[in-house]
Design an enzyme around this catalytic site. Structure first.
Site, mmCIF file in Angstrom:
data_model
loop_
_atom_site.group_PDB
_atom_site.id
_atom_site.type_symbol
_atom_site.label_atom_id
_atom_site.label_comp_id
_atom_site.label_asym_id
_atom_site.label_seq_id
_atom_site.Cartn_x
_atom_site.Cartn_y
_atom_site.Cartn_z
ATOM 1 N N ARG A 131 -15.280 7.541 -9.726
ATOM 2 C CA ARG A 131 -16.352 7.868 -8.780
ATOM 3 C C ARG A 131 -16.671 9.349 -8.818
ATOM 4 O O ARG A 131 -17.840 9.746 -8.796
ATOM 5 C CB ARG A 131 -15.987 7.441 -7.354
ATOM 6 C CG ARG A 131 -17.176 7.570 -6.394
ATOM 7 C CD ARG A 131 -16.824 7.181 -4.955
ATOM 8 N NE ARG A 131 -18.014 7.062 -4.118
ATOM 9 C CZ ARG A 131 -18.623 8.087 -3.506
ATOM 10 N NH1 ARG A 131 -18.122 9.305 -3.631
ATOM 11 N NH2 ARG A 131 -19.700 7.879 -2.772
ATOM 12 N N CYS A 132 -15.650 10.189 -8.887
ATOM 13 C CA CYS A 132 -15.864 11.633 -8.954
ATOM 14 C C CYS A 132 -16.686 12.026 -10.184
ATOM 15 O O CYS A 132 -17.465 12.976 -10.130
ATOM 16 C CB CYS A 132 -14.526 12.369 -9.010
ATOM 17 S SG CYS A 132 -13.525 12.275 -7.518
ATOM 18 N N MET A 133 -16.503 11.294 -11.284
ATOM 19 C CA MET A 133 -17.142 11.657 -12.551
ATOM 20 C C MET A 133 -18.553 11.117 -12.704
ATOM 21 O O MET A 133 -19.143 11.236 -13.786
ATOM 22 C CB MET A 133 -16.293 11.146 -13.726
ATOM 23 C CG MET A 133 -14.931 11.769 -13.840
ATOM 24 S SD MET A 133 -14.119 11.318 -15.382
ATOM 25 C CE MET A 133 -13.997 9.523 -15.217
ATOM 26 N N ASN A 166 -10.014 6.052 -6.049
ATOM 27 C CA ASN A 166 -11.313 6.594 -6.442
ATOM 28 C C ASN A 166 -12.007 5.647 -7.425
ATOM 29 O O ASN A 166 -12.134 5.919 -8.605
ATOM 30 C CB ASN A 166 -11.140 7.994 -7.048
ATOM 31 C CG ASN A 166 -12.452 8.724 -7.199
ATOM 32 O OD1 ASN A 166 -12.985 8.854 -8.285
ATOM 33 N ND2 ASN A 166 -12.973 9.204 -6.089
ATOM 34 N N GLY A 181 -11.374 10.798 -10.185
ATOM 35 C CA GLY A 181 -11.447 9.515 -10.871
ATOM 36 C C GLY A 181 -12.864 9.127 -11.243
ATOM 37 O O GLY A 181 -13.779 9.958 -11.247
#
Length: 427
Positions: free
Chosen positions: A415-417, A370, A413
């Site tokens: 990218r998710c945040m 990620n 990770g």
């Protein structure tokens, strides 16, 4: 850069802005990004209700905030404008009529935990100044907070074991999922899990009423009222003409097809949508937990999403003869399909954990795949995934590590945040 973009802070009076949203790739130099700093909503996690709120563990708030601040400062140090969801929401609700309307809509979507106490909750929430009210909505309302003199119904007096009238939203720091910018527009997503479905209401209000966005008639390619789920972690903008979307635990094939139909109708940039089927399980929650783009021809991948022969289902959606249908063709090799849609002769898939059975499984669980690309060949990753990070470096990628002991407990990770709002076009 092909499109001129004048950036502004969350106060639009400071500068003018032609395109408040502009994302035509995964790897174009990142200019503006939306984050959410973890807050009291994380403190309101308790062991009995972790599954309901989609967590496997309880982060320690002071450390998760410190790690998140480091992440935000890392972005700023690279010249990236960082916007905060919570601040934009407060600014959006500065008008009293809009504030009341928002509370009513939020409570309508919170009936499962409000337990009939909607009128009491409305009065309670509106008693706060706007910033405190937004923090309370995001953080959750405990039953013990309501003054007993305000309770007028038997069900409000009677106690059950569930402690909340209004559930906390601990997943909010994963800003990637409630909406996804595509070109100069976005999808505002129908989230699959009840614990997250209210989150996209924040984005709907920001786009509709915040002065930074409201005056620009930003197209919404798919709205949150569509009955089938789709989430931003599954939406990858490969270039100005191609997007990849995961058919996953959280994103349905029907939503992907409808998004493709809408894109082909309403804009001319995106010409192909590549639907990638991944195993539907918690470990492989979204496409970006097992596959991300890190350079023009380089991608991270978790090998376990392919079968023993390296095959998986990939579907290429293109504009059909009728504008309400799409043309669909099937592929079984991800690498070959990527070469085809991106027009590449060579393409490198970098295996999470080096492809080792133990290391790849461990590092994928800790979001080793990620990555957040902030420029071509430059990514932000979690420091804990040292095998994947070293392999990325061996492939010529600049890796910027951030601390992750508590951030990673939320199962997402870098990218998710992060929700990219503006990127430079690829040259």
């Amino acid at each position: 850069m092909n499109t001129t973009i004048e950036l502004a802070s969350s106060n639009p009076s400071k500068t003018s802005m032609k395109h408040p949203i502009h994302v035509t790739s995964e790897i174009g130099t990142l200019k503006t990004v939306l984050l959410k700093r973890p807050g009291i909503e994380v403190e309101n996690l308790v062991p009995e209700y972790l599954q309901r709120l989609l967590f496997d563990d309880i982060p320690y708030l002071p450390i998760i905030q410190r790690e998140h601040d480091y992440f935000a400062e890392t972005l700023r140090n690279r010249g990236i404008e960082v916007l905060y969801l919570e601040k934009l929401v407060v600014e959006t609700l500065s008008n009293e009529k809009i504030r009341r309307q928002f509370v009513d809509e939020m409570l309508r979507e919170s009936q499962s935990s409000a337990n009939g106490a909607t009128d009491t909750l409305r009065e309670y929430l509106l008693s706060f100044p706007t910033q405190a009210m937004v923090e309370k909505i995001m953080g959750g309302v405990l039953k013990r907070e309501i003054d007993t003199t305000k309770k007028v119904h038997l069900y409000e007096f009677m106690e059950d074991h569930y402690p909340f009238y209004l559930d906390p939203m601990p997943n909010l720091y994963f800003t990637r999922d409630p909406a996804a910018c595509i070109g100069n527009g976005l999808s505002i997503n129908k989230m699959r899990e009840p614990a997250r479905q209210r989150e996209s209401l924040f984005m709907e209000y920001i786009m509709r009423y915040h002065p930074r966005f409201a005056t620009h008639d930003i197209p919404v390619w798919l709205d949150r009222d569509y009955p089938f789920s789709i989430e931003g972690g599954d939406e990858l903008i490969l270039n100005g003409e191609v997007i990849a979307i995961g058919v996953s635990e959280r994103t349905s094939a029907k939503a992907i097809e409808q998004l493709a139909v809408n894109l082909f109708k309403k804009q001319t940039g995106i010409k192909k949508v590549m639907a990638v089927e991944i195993p539907k399980c918690r470990a492989f929650m979204h496409l970006d937990t097992v596959f991300t783009m890190v350079d023009h021809n380089k991608f991270t991948i978790h090998p376990a999403i392919q079968d023993s022969s390296g095959h998986m289902n990939v579907y290429i959606l293109e504009k059909g003869i009728d504008e309400n249908v799409v043309s669909i063709s099937h592929r079984t090799n991800l690498q070959d399909a990527l070469k085809e849609v991106l027009g590449l002769s060579e393409l490198i898939l970098i295996p999470c954990g080096g492809g080792d059975e133990i290391a790849s499984s461990r590092e994928q669980w800790n979001d080793g795949s990620n990555t957040l690309a902030i420029a071509p060949g430059v990514v932000i990753t979690y420091d804990r995934n040292y095998i994947s990070n070293e392999l990325l470096r061996q492939h010529g990628i600049e890796v910027i590590e951030i601390p992750s002991s508590e951030l990673s407990r939320g199962r997402g990770g870098p990218r998710c945040m992060s929700m990219p709002i503006v990127r430079e076009d690829l040259k």
